[in-house]
Design a protein around this motif. Sequence first.
Motif, PDB file in Angstrom:
ATOM      1  N   THR A 203       7.371   5.268   2.661  1.00 60.02           N
ATOM      2  CA  THR A 203       7.308   3.836   2.396  1.00 60.02           C
ATOM      3  C   THR A 203       8.482   3.139   3.064  1.00 60.02           C
ATOM      4  OG1 THR A 203       6.232   4.252   0.284  1.00 60.02           O
ATOM      5  CG2 THR A 203       7.216   2.087   0.583  1.00 60.02           C
TER       6      THR A 203
ATOM      7  N   GLU B 167       6.384   5.033  -2.411  1.00 56.31           N
ATOM      8  CA  GLU B 167       5.593   3.848  -2.764  1.00 56.31           C
ATOM      9  C   GLU B 167       5.544   3.597  -4.266  1.00 56.31           C
ATOM     10  OE1 GLU B 167       0.873   3.482  -2.957  1.00 56.31           O
ATOM     11  OE2 GLU B 167       1.609   3.548  -0.888  1.00 56.31           O
TER      12      GLU B 167
ATOM     13  N   SER C 117       3.176   1.866   4.341  1.00 55.43           N
ATOM     14  CA  SER C 117       3.279   3.323   4.391  1.00 55.43           C
ATOM     15  C   SER C 117       3.094   3.794   5.824  1.00 55.43           C
ATOM     16  CB  SER C 117       2.219   3.974   3.493  1.00 55.43           C
ATOM     17  OG  SER C 117       2.474   3.690   2.134  1.00 55.43           O
TER      18      SER C 117
END
Length: 260
Positions: A68, A196, A207
């Motif tokens: 992320t 995330e 992502s």
Amino acid sequence: MRRLPFLLSPDSDAEFPPGGQALADPDGLLAIGGDLTPPRLLNAYRHGIFPWPSDGYPLLWWCPDPRTVFRTDGVRLSSRFRRGLRRCDWTVRADTAFEAVMSACAQAPRPGQDGTWISDEMLQAYAEMHRLGHAHSVEVYDGEELAGGIYGIAIGRMFYGESMFSGRSGGSKVALAALAHCLHRWGWPLLDAQVENPHLLSLGAISLPRELFLARAGELAAQPGFAPGSWTARFGEMRAAQLAEPPPAPSPAAPQRRPD
């Protein structure tokens, strides 16, 4: 037979295995053991690896897939939040209260988590990294009270975010947006956010497949950045109200700027 994570050498200068060798279950667990000395931490972050301790286990090192990140021109604040910022008198600085920011992050409640991974050992290790000029914090002040903050590690032109907190509603959003604002102005395109969660996604996080992240982050970490040291003067003092406007275009000279 289930594959086990790599056992690190006691030598703090020893190399990590490639991040792509991390386990799928648990996602991203790469190695165990070692220590939190500055050489080990710098070696880990330079290769997209970070420590995430867990009580009752040796030190754990991670490289999850996907990864992320924020584009530093991609932090998204809602229109309502931006309207509120126009009337906000908070100020934002850097590296003026690193240990206070870390401690506040350690005490911040996390949905679905009991306790914190920011142990006393982590606090001491990252305070040393800050003293050496590799770890940095961004602080949001309401008067002289901390309203929020974020901290992480800078290597080359890559910033690896570690954690953030809110002491006032919206404080962490302001800290994140202010950090991204300055990184973008300096020509640093990515801010690592590790794993995330819905809050990060609501702020514009994306992502990246691990392979792509490791390649891009490795390139940026190898580029000339700033010499290790405090970011207080470089960052200056920002009014939170400035973040109500769209982020600026990066300086054409920023990617080629020599370390100070």
